[in-house]
Design a protein around this motif. Structure first.
Motif, PDB file in Angstrom:
ATOM      1  N   GLU A  21       0.842  -1.184   0.000  1.00  0.00           N
ATOM      2  CA  GLU A  21       0.000   0.000   0.000  1.00  0.00           C
ATOM      3  C   GLU A  21       0.881   1.239   0.000  1.00  0.00           C
ATOM      4  N   ARG A  62       2.216   4.699   1.138  1.00  0.00           N
ATOM      5  CA  ARG A  62       2.273   5.249   2.490  1.00  0.00           C
ATOM      6  C   ARG A  62       2.809   6.668   2.421  1.00  0.00           C
ATOM      7  N   THR A 104       3.727   6.561   9.726  1.00  0.00           N
ATOM      8  CA  THR A 104       3.193   6.401   8.374  1.00  0.00           C
ATOM      9  C   THR A 104       1.673   6.315   8.423  1.00  0.00           C
ATOM     10  N   PRO A 114      -1.042   4.653   5.962  1.00  0.00           N
ATOM     11  CA  PRO A 114      -1.340   3.916   4.728  1.00  0.00           C
ATOM     12  C   PRO A 114      -2.531   4.547   4.006  1.00  0.00           C
ATOM     13  N   THR A 115      -2.433   4.625   2.700  1.00  0.00           N
ATOM     14  CA  THR A 115      -3.522   5.164   1.893  1.00  0.00           C
ATOM     15  C   THR A 115      -4.562   4.083   1.654  1.00  0.00           C
ATOM     16  N   GLU A 150       2.122   3.702  13.085  1.00  0.00           N
ATOM     17  CA  GLU A 150       1.255   3.745  11.904  1.00  0.00           C
ATOM     18  C   GLU A 150      -0.078   4.327  12.331  1.00  0.00           C
ATOM     19  N   SER A 195      -4.095   5.614  11.185  1.00  0.00           N
ATOM     20  CA  SER A 195      -5.142   5.340  10.207  1.00  0.00           C
ATOM     21  C   SER A 195      -5.516   6.629   9.489  1.00  0.00           C
TER      22      SER A 195
END
Length: 179
Positions: free
Chosen positions: A3, A5, A18, A20-21, A139, A141
């Protein structure tokens, strides 16, 4: 395929933060899930030409296939409030700047300031990893990972019981083993 990022770490951090898209920001979800269990998407440019000057419908119920059935419950906002008029693979900010769909977080933040402030401080949105970036990566959301951009509000739901308190004996989510 990994994915995409985006790294948003502070410069002094040793490990990155990060975001994630979500796959749904890469195009229109269609058909079954792919072999990784992620939505199969078709890029906007598959059907829409860059520079296309077609009018947006007044409400989402007027859109035709393959977007038919879309419903919008995002205040009184028409489609053109968020989608760029000349590039269907882009959004546009309040100042008129176009941003790619994958940068939807910037668009969300300009209207949902308190939520974005809480998100930046870790009180809103999901997070995995380390609070202390000197100990490991984090990470976060993306807004769209939890909220449907066309209907972002969650319905009412009953919260899960809290943890068992050994002093009060409150909250026994699985029943009391000593009954």
């Amino acid at each position: 395929m990994a994915e995409p990022r985006r790294e948003v770490e502070p410069p002094e951090a040793r490990y990155p933060v990060t975001i994630p898209t979500p796959r749904v920001l890469e195009g229109l979800p269609v058909g079954p899930l792919d072999v990784s269990g992620r939505p199969t998407v078709v890029a906007c440019g598959t059907c829409h030409e860059p520079g296309e000057q077609r009018e947006f419908p007044e409400n989402a119920g007027e859109v035709e296939a393959p977007h038919a059935g879309l419903s919008s419950r995002h205040g009184e906002l028409p489609c053109a409030s968020c989608h760029a008029p000349a590039d269907r693979s882009a959004l546009h900010l309040a100042d008129g700047t176009d941003v790619p769909l994958t940068d939807a977080l910037r668009l969300c933040a300009q209207c949902h300031g308190p939520q974005y402030r809480d998100y930046r401080h870790g009180a809103h949105g999901g997070m995995r990893g380390h609070w202390d970036l000197s100990r490991g990566p984090r990470e976060r959301s993306h807004c769209v990972a939890c909220h449907d951009p066309h209907a972002p509000a969650f319905g009412q739901f009953e919260p899960v019981p809290g943890p068992r308190d050994r002093f009060t004996g409150a909250a026994t989510p699985h029943g009391d083993a000593h009954d």
